[in-house]
Design a protein around this motif. Structure first.
Motif, PDB file in Angstrom:
ATOM      1  N   TYR A   1       0.840  -1.207   0.000  1.00 29.25           N
ATOM      2  CA  TYR A   1       0.000   0.000   0.000  1.00 29.25           C
ATOM      3  C   TYR A   1       0.870   1.250   0.000  1.00 29.25           C
ATOM      4  CZ  TYR A   1      -3.179  -3.456   2.101  1.00 29.25           C
ATOM      5  OH  TYR A   1      -3.913  -4.573   2.355  1.00 29.25           O
ATOM      6  N   SER A   2       0.257   2.362  -0.345  1.00 25.54           N
ATOM      7  CA  SER A   2       0.808   3.633   0.099  1.00 25.54           C
ATOM      8  C   SER A   2      -0.379   4.521   0.433  1.00 25.54           C
ATOM      9  CB  SER A   2       1.735   4.263  -0.946  1.00 25.54           C
ATOM     10  OG  SER A   2       1.030   4.643  -2.085  1.00 25.54           O
ATOM     11  N   ALA A   3      -0.126   5.481   1.265  1.00 25.25           N
ATOM     12  CA  ALA A   3      -1.221   6.341   1.707  1.00 25.25           C
ATOM     13  C   ALA A   3      -0.857   7.788   1.463  1.00 25.25           C
ATOM     14  CB  ALA A   3      -1.489   6.121   3.191  1.00 25.25           C
ATOM     15  N   SER A   4      -1.803   8.553   0.995  1.00 28.40           N
ATOM     16  CA  SER A   4      -1.623   9.995   0.895  1.00 28.40           C
ATOM     17  C   SER A   4      -2.452  10.590   2.017  1.00 28.40           C
ATOM     18  CB  SER A   4      -2.098  10.476  -0.471  1.00 28.40           C
ATOM     19  OG  SER A   4      -2.103  11.878  -0.477  1.00 28.40           O
TER      20      SER A   4
ATOM     21  N   GLY B   1      -2.759 -10.634   0.831  1.00 29.88           N
ATOM     22  CA  GLY B   1      -3.554 -10.667   2.056  1.00 29.88           C
ATOM     23  C   GLY B   1      -2.801 -10.016   3.207  1.00 29.88           C
ATOM     24  N   SER B   2      -3.483  -9.109   3.917  1.00 30.46           N
ATOM     25  CA  SER B   2      -2.780  -8.346   4.938  1.00 30.46           C
ATOM     26  C   SER B   2      -3.752  -7.556   5.793  1.00 30.46           C
ATOM     27  CB  SER B   2      -1.800  -7.376   4.253  1.00 30.46           C
ATOM     28  OG  SER B   2      -2.471  -6.656   3.230  1.00 30.46           O
ATOM     29  N   GLU B   3      -3.268  -7.182   6.963  1.00 27.93           N
ATOM     30  CA  GLU B   3      -4.000  -6.231   7.797  1.00 27.93           C
ATOM     31  C   GLU B   3      -3.187  -4.958   7.843  1.00 27.93           C
ATOM     32  OE1 GLU B   3      -5.245  -7.746  11.588  1.00 27.93           O
ATOM     33  OE2 GLU B   3      -5.652  -9.705  10.719  1.00 27.93           O
ATOM     34  N   ALA B   4      -3.882  -3.848   7.653  1.00 32.41           N
ATOM     35  CA  ALA B   4      -3.138  -2.598   7.546  1.00 32.41           C
ATOM     36  C   ALA B   4      -3.919  -1.469   8.185  1.00 32.41           C
ATOM     37  CB  ALA B   4      -2.890  -2.269   6.074  1.00 32.41           C
ATOM     38  N   SER B   5      -3.181  -0.509   8.712  1.00 28.32           N
ATOM     39  CA  SER B   5      -3.862   0.693   9.176  1.00 28.32           C
ATOM     40  C   SER B   5      -3.030   1.905   8.809  1.00 28.32           C
ATOM     41  CB  SER B   5      -4.106   0.622  10.685  1.00 28.32           C
ATOM     42  OG  SER B   5      -2.894   0.688  11.377  1.00 28.32           O
ATOM     43  N   PHE B   6      -3.729   2.992   8.553  1.00 25.87           N
ATOM     44  CA  PHE B   6      -3.086   4.206   8.057  1.00 25.87           C
ATOM     45  C   PHE B   6      -3.614   5.403   8.814  1.00 25.87           C
ATOM     46  CE2 PHE B   6      -3.759   1.053   4.789  1.00 25.87           C
ATOM     47  CZ  PHE B   6      -2.483   0.865   4.290  1.00 25.87           C
TER      48      PHE B   6
ATOM     49  N   ALA C   1      -8.366   1.383   8.969  1.00 23.42           N
ATOM     50  CA  ALA C   1      -7.788   0.041   9.070  1.00 23.42           C
ATOM     51  C   ALA C   1      -8.547  -0.865   8.122  1.00 23.42           C
ATOM     52  CB  ALA C   1      -7.873  -0.476  10.499  1.00 23.42           C
ATOM     53  N   LEU C   2      -7.816  -1.761   7.501  1.00 22.22           N
ATOM     54  CA  LEU C   2      -8.506  -2.687   6.599  1.00 22.22           C
ATOM     55  C   LEU C   2      -7.804  -4.038   6.621  1.00 22.22           C
ATOM     56  CD1 LEU C   2      -6.564  -2.922   3.907  1.00 22.22           C
ATOM     57  CD2 LEU C   2      -7.612  -0.740   3.352  1.00 22.22           C
ATOM     58  N   LYS C   3      -8.590  -4.979   6.186  1.00 19.96           N
ATOM     59  CA  LYS C   3      -8.070  -6.337   6.094  1.00 19.96           C
ATOM     60  C   LYS C   3      -8.241  -6.789   4.650  1.00 19.96           C
ATOM     61  CE  LYS C   3      -8.587 -10.869   8.155  1.00 19.96           C
ATOM     62  NZ  LYS C   3      -9.467 -11.809   8.825  1.00 19.96           N
TER      63      LYS C   3
END
Lengths: 660, 660
Positions: B435-438, B451-456, B464-466
């Motif tokens: 991912y990247s986040a702006s 597949g991953s769990e991520a939060s920004f 947060a997403l799964k």
């Protein structure tokens, strides 16, 4: 059949007079030999200096200075002299002969009291003689000078150089041998073996034949001489200029000294060394009746020509060590196919023909001659390929270091300039390759269809004939018997492989049936002077495929027409050539074009070009499904030997085929 | 968009949980990192010793001995530590952390009083520091250790190594610069530049960013530092161990120092050096807003990926200098395509994504990752390819010296072992590439479907997403938003190039239209926790063609399926593979096979095999007209990354196509 002791004895009785070949022999005589003389004297502006004549002057005490060039630089003078010998035999030239005589005097002056002759060891490493046979080419240089001596003697009757080289050979006999105190060795670069056979042929001195046999017999035996010699030098390497690990006997495969020659069955190592050795082996098998040696020759011939030969007659597929790699590994782009190696293959083929007249030997001889060898020289005779590629992308030759050795343009001369003088000596002695005669069986074999006048001494008497040939452009040779004996004589005419076995014979205008023996049409009869034999092997353009194990050519075909391999050049067909393809059943149109580089048959055919317009320049890959049909184009193929004589550009021999 | 100062800050908030990738990350954790630890300590039987840890012990004064390995051996320890850092971030392991802490103490002990750190110059050439930046990799090794320091700090919060490397960087500042008495130079092997950017990111110390920029700005300016430095050494070469001619500035193209980086537009020279430099250039363009540098990055990206990249994501087509050659020169058999170069390309791609979220960067990133990079490692994690060929003929790899560098079997470890630890550090930090986040634009980009769990942390608040993904076997990823802010947030999902732009979006079960921005499907809305986004890019096996200028692939196609490139292996398809061909319109059948190396989709298709029975073994060439039709055969293709994990044999990526 009864075999002659020397291959040379008929040379002065065969003269080429041929529309195709005259220009090559004239080029060699009028341009190559004078040009090479300038080169040997370091007088070609912009070319790397040779130093070769200067080395002899220094060794002879006529000049001060350092040795220059490669350790084997002497051999360039020898090859030039040999070419001069052949040229004088066919075309007397007092001025050239005077120059040659002077060179010979210079060589004689450089000879040591004991007979030894080598400018490198005279100037640069006196006292180091016979300490590095593995790398230093002493016997190799000697061998070339012996070949020159024989050629010059047979052309002019002058014995000066012959005697110099006999003295050297006599001295060698005192150095090499199985007796205690002698070196039980041989050269790292084979050449002396075939040369001693020639010296034997010219002098009748059997000890020269025996010395050749000694070198061949010792080669690759245990303990390995080259390994032991290297140990004696403590591993010091001439080329690396430092000590290297002692090599193993297996590593001597590079020099074909990894096992006794009679046990070898695969062409390995440096390709020129290999074919020079095979040539000597065939000579010895013929002269000594050594059946085991003959079998080895047959095996090595088969491996070389049936598993490791390019369709152009090139051999040696890697530039690393200028060597054979392995069966069916014949890449077109990283190729080596050195000119000298094909010339050596021609020597080998000729010796095999002397052993047994089978057309397959002449087929290969002709293939190498008409393609790899004459293609190596520019049409002006002053530029040469050392490497003869089957596929060239000039930008890759410049910018991909793995292809730097493949030149897209012929070079003026070389620091290691073995190839140009080798071409000169082959082309100036081409008359020796056209026929062979079995005196005892009263048979004259015609291997090559090259216009010429020839006469042969057979048991039945003298036969003389005049050949006129339209090869390679038309499949048509005409023989007029100008002198015949009373007894029957057999004419054996090669049925070239490219004819597919279809060849018509007419005698005095009437079609004649013939028997086929080992690929030769054989006619035995009492001839009358003035009889005319016409020989018409089917010559037509066709597509040729490669064995599926030759991976580089999968899905590709080459255009051949008679003895000539054709190629596509960018100047006629645009770029990239890889975008072009041809249908297997496409008619191939042949047309003789007078204004193409002295005249040649050009082949035109319908082909296809992968379209490029629908590609965006910045898309390296895209779904195959979006492709548009290939565009019909007219392909234009020119003989391979002519490539690279116009604008520099891409070239390819193998063309992609469409469909099955 | 607002850009973050470091790419690392989110790494601990993204965890991979993925059916395909778990085995790789586990392999790195459970096998590769421990195995490489053994290797660094010279405890792998039969493998070449590394000496890397021992060098540090000697430099630290804990052991007596000679320096061992390459001049850049320190970097192997650094890359291992960096991988350990990433691994610990995702998977705490007190024992591994203890080992790493010990190594870090060892490194600290080897540091000089003034901050300098390099075991080669400490042990072998004390006093020679900074005299051979061209060849000796001092700053390169420092850069890798900085990357390790940052990774370890971010994973564990421990500052020990970070402080060691800050001290070294501070010392560098006193050595390099434009002030009188300082070296106005840069390293021969770029790496320090991107590492200093990371050090800046971890510490916020702007002087590290400035030093990185200094190195980038000085590179290739006149007078050429590397040339002048060489002159200072009187031409002495570390590698040649003797004096060599002083190189020209043009020859510094090997080090991308032939002209200022902003003027470069073609990828040249050593490919790993190149992409490491481009990575730092993109970092600096992002952090400083340097438009000229951004333009240079785009040009170099375009040239690298659109003219000089293999379909596997490999770059660098010649082993001579492990280098780029020129546009469209992409031979499959004499290829280099070094593993490290593809990893560097992935670094570059990620930085370009941070600069501007365009899907083409992620397309290349994914291509290199799923093919060249994971294919370089054996399924047991203990054997590696350094060179990643697209065509292998094992006999040629053994017997043709021009292809010795292409191994048919992965090797246990390398004397120059840059690749295996590079694979380990990439795979153990793979979570950073998904991912990247702006933050300012409240946008979360999904580049990879893993597949991953991520939060920004976005301006609007925490997201947060799964992600659950069936890639690469099915084109199906499911995102559950587990935490959302009240304000609208944009999800940007990459539309992979392999989908042909066909991708379906469903939100909470209902099909949803979407806008496309720079290759991403963009949906902006107020989300509710528990929202489910399903993303289905079309994934099907297809044949892909290469641009006609890529001569090596003319008349050939490759099977691709989603991100995976497929290949034919001899073990499934017999030999020679070059005899096989495929029709452009042949249906490609996909089947998931559980017992193939951990499970994979295999592709079967009708194809043809050139028949070989009618060929006589001793006929290398014959008229194409006598051919028999190719035989129908079932072709079986496996993912490229799995090749060479069964019986050794031939392999090819590109398959001949039949007809137009």
């Amino acid at each position: 059949m009864t075999l002659s002791t020397s291959g040379q004895q008929n040379s002065s009785s065969i003269r080429i007079q041929d529309a195709f070949w005259n220009k090559f022999t004239e080029l060699v005589r009028d341009t190559v030999i004078p040009y090479q003389w300038e080169a040997l004297n370091d007088r070609i502006p912009g070319a790397e200096p040779s130093y070769a004549i200067r080395n002899f002057r220094i060794a002879a005490g006529l000049e001060e200075g350092e040795f220059g060039g490669m350790v084997f630089q002497d051999s360039d003078v020898a090859k030039w002299l040999e070419a001069v010998g052949y040229s004088l035999a066919n075309h007397p030239d007092p001025e050239l002969e005077r120059t040659a005589d002077e060179v010979i005097e210079l060589i004689a002056k450089a000879q040591h009291e004991n007979g030894y002759l080598n400018t490198y060891y005279t100037i640069k490493e006196p006292g180091g003689q016979w300490t590095n046979l593995h790398e230093a080419h002493e016997l190799y240089c000697a061998g070339h000078m012996m070949e020159a001596a024989v050629a010059y003697y047979e052309a002019t009757g002058k014995r000066r150089l012959l005697e110099v080289m006999c003295r050297f050979a006599d001295y060698m006999e005192s150095v090499f041998g199985r007796e205690p105190g002698k070196l039980r060795g041989y050269d790292g670069h084979q050449e002396i073996e075939l040369a001693l056979v020639k010296l034997y042929g010219a002098t009748g001195e059997e000890r020269y034949l025996k010395l050749a046999q000694f070198f061949i017999d010792e080669r690759g035996t245990e303990p390995n001489f080259l390994v032991e010699e290297c140990r004696q030098r403590d591993g010091y390497s001439h080329w690396a200029k430092k000590k290297l690990p002692i090599p193993t006997a297996e590593q001597m495969a590079y020099n074909q000294a990894h096992k006794p020659v009679r046990q070898q069955d695969t062409a390995v190592g440096h390709s020129v060394r290999a074919v020079y050795m095979y040539t000597a082996m065939a000579d010895l098998a013929r002269l000594t009746g050594d059946a085991e040696l003959l079998e080895a020759c047959r095996r090595l011939w088969d491996n070389t020509t049936k598993k490791q030969m390019y369709i152009t007659g090139g051999i040696g597929s890697t530039h690393h060590g200028e060597a054979f790699s392995f069966d069916y590994d014949l890449p077109n782009d990283t190729v080596y196919a050195e000119t000298c190696a094909s010339i050596g293959l021609i020597f080998f083929a000729r010796r095999m023909l002397q052993l047994e007249a089978k057309s397959e030997y002449a087929d290969v001889l002709e293939r190498a001659l008409y393609n790899n060898v004459i293609g190596s020289m520019s049409q002006d005779g002053k530029h040469y390929f050392y490497v003869n590629p089957l596929e060239v992308w000039p930008k890759a030759s410049e910018q991909n270091p793995g292809r730097h050795h493949v030149k897209a343009v012929r070079q003026p001369w070389f620091g290691c300039s073995c190839c140009p003088p080798n071409v000169a000596r082959l082309l100036s002695s081409l008359n020796d390759y056209i026929y062979s005669a079995s005196a005892g069986e009263n048979t004259v074999y015609t291997h090559l269809f090259i216009g010429s006048e020839a006469s042969f001494k057979l048991a039945a008497g003298q036969v003389a004939l005049k050949q006129e040939s339209r090869l390679p452009w038309e499949g048509c040779a005409r023989f007029e018997l100008t002198a015949v004996p009373e007894a029957p004589v057999t004419l054996a005419l090669r049925i070239p492989s490219w004819s597919g076995g279809r060849a018509e014979l007419r005698i005095n205008g009437a079609a004649e049936a013939y028997e086929v023996e080992n690929g030769y049409a054989v006619v035995t009869r009492r001839w009358t002077a003035g009889d005319v034999v016409e020989w018409a092997p089917a010559l037509q353009a066709q597509l040729t495929a490669a064995h599926p194990e030759i991976r580089a050519n999968a899905g590709r075909a080459v255009i051949e027409r008679g003895p000539l391999v054709y190629c596509l050049e960018e100047t006629d067909n645009g770029s990239p050539l890889a975008s072009l393809s041809i249908r297997p059943d496409t008619p191939l149109g042949s047309e003789y074009v007078t204004d193409l580089l002295g005249g040649a048959v050009v082949i035109e055919a319908e082909g296809f070009r992968e379209e490029q317009d629908s590609w965006q320049a910045d898309t390296p890959y895209r779904p195959l499904a979006v492709r548009r049909p290939a565009e019909p184009v007219k392909l234009k193929a020119v003989p391979y030997y002519l490539w690279g004589n116009r604008q520099p550009g891409e070239m390819t021999v193998w063309i992609r085929t469409q469909g099955q």
